[in-house]
Design a protein around this motif. Sequence first.
Motif, mmCIF file in Angstrom:
data_model
loop_
_atom_site.group_PDB
_atom_site.id
_atom_site.type_symbol
_atom_site.label_atom_id
_atom_site.label_comp_id
_atom_site.label_asym_id
_atom_site.label_seq_id
_atom_site.Cartn_x
_atom_site.Cartn_y
_atom_site.Cartn_z
ATOM 1 N N UNK A 150 0.842 -1.189 0.000
ATOM 2 C CA UNK A 150 0.000 0.000 0.000
ATOM 3 C C UNK A 150 0.881 1.244 0.000
ATOM 4 N N UNK A 151 0.583 2.175 -0.875
ATOM 5 C CA UNK A 151 1.417 3.362 -1.014
ATOM 6 C C UNK A 151 1.231 4.317 0.166
ATOM 7 N N UNK A 152 2.336 4.943 0.580
ATOM 8 C CA UNK A 152 2.265 5.982 1.590
ATOM 9 C C UNK A 152 1.782 7.278 0.952
ATOM 10 N N UNK A 153 1.069 8.071 1.716
ATOM 11 C CA UNK A 153 0.625 9.386 1.265
ATOM 12 C C UNK A 153 1.030 10.412 2.311
ATOM 13 N N UNK A 154 1.329 11.638 1.890
ATOM 14 C CA UNK A 154 1.638 12.669 2.887
ATOM 15 C C UNK A 154 0.473 12.814 3.871
ATOM 16 N N UNK A 155 0.726 12.611 5.146
ATOM 17 C CA UNK A 155 -0.333 12.663 6.152
ATOM 18 C C UNK A 155 0.203 13.328 7.422
ATOM 19 N N UNK A 156 -0.674 14.040 8.104
ATOM 20 C CA UNK A 156 -0.351 14.584 9.417
ATOM 21 C C UNK A 156 -1.398 14.074 10.392
ATOM 22 N N UNK A 157 -1.045 13.037 11.143
ATOM 23 C CA UNK A 157 -1.972 12.420 12.092
ATOM 24 C C UNK A 157 -1.760 12.920 13.520
ATOM 25 N N UNK A 158 -1.051 14.022 13.700
ATOM 26 C CA UNK A 158 -0.766 14.498 15.055
ATOM 27 C C UNK A 158 -2.051 14.910 15.770
ATOM 28 N N UNK A 159 -2.038 14.747 17.094
ATOM 29 C CA UNK A 159 -3.221 14.967 17.918
ATOM 30 C C UNK A 159 -2.990 16.090 18.925
ATOM 31 N N UNK A 160 -3.970 16.963 19.049
ATOM 32 C CA UNK A 160 -3.958 18.032 20.047
ATOM 33 C C UNK A 160 -4.491 17.465 21.362
#
Length: 305
Positions: free
Chosen positions: A265-275
């Motif tokens: 599965x290809x990686x995609x630019x993601x920002x999963x950071x949590x506040x």
Amino acid sequence: MALEQKIAILGAGGMLGHALEIEFPRAHYIDVLQSLSERRQFIDIISITNVLKTLKQLERGSYVINAAAYTDIDGAETSQGSKISFKVNAEGAENIGIALRNLDLRGIHMSTAHVFSGDKGYPYNESDQPMPADTYGRHKLRGEKTMRMAGALVLRTDNFYGQGGKRNLVNRIAAAAKKQKVIPGVTDLISSPTWTTSLAGIIREMIHQWEKDPSLAGQVYHAAGQNSCSHADLTQEVINIVGADCAVERMTAEEYNKRYRQKRTKLHPRNYSLDTGKLRKLGISTPDWRSDLEAYIRHDILDEE
């Protein structure tokens, strides 16, 4: 009965389960896999009959921490993996939710940053609308909803590592740094690395808060390492702490796909950071990811060598 004896840990054999066993040494340990440990009772979370029978042993008002999950994000994109993910992360959560209502139990359900798309560009807070970009996230979101309907408290976390998880990202980077001169690091994948030891401590504090404030039932909180970093920055920090003679080759997700993930599965630019601001309003702080990472590596990786 002491509060700790009113706690049951589902998924006690997993990485977070390991930290929870240390945090709550007198709790009930229940695992989704058959265990050689006499302390761990088996539960089949895809069988509502078995779930009710197993959890019926608990005193009314006990806390059920659901740390059981299928977490293979790539695997969930396959036909077989998707079926397992749905059974564990969606149907299993639904069965536990039914048991919570029928047996008058309180639930703490562990969820993930992957209920979001990762496209926001900066940390997600609890009021952001979930919009999963992968199968794993969709199944976890469904599990969230059914558990909240049962009055469970949902804790979303991200990219955790700790003892009992030899294959976690931090361990893999540390091992590679000792063997390789260069390690690839993706610059546009952002997360909030979380040490399971700190997460277990947060769960303890949430239980104490819930004892005093019944309004926590059905709420969602983000519980992850303070601040965030790219995969490349995390890799560099691990290398620095272990003191390896190794460099990070920084690249985008697109570049990484071309070199290393042609058949996955290809990686995609993601920002999963949590506040984690909502958690701080309860007076519960989350350590900075760097300080936790250093503590983990020095005490649980370097000291074991």
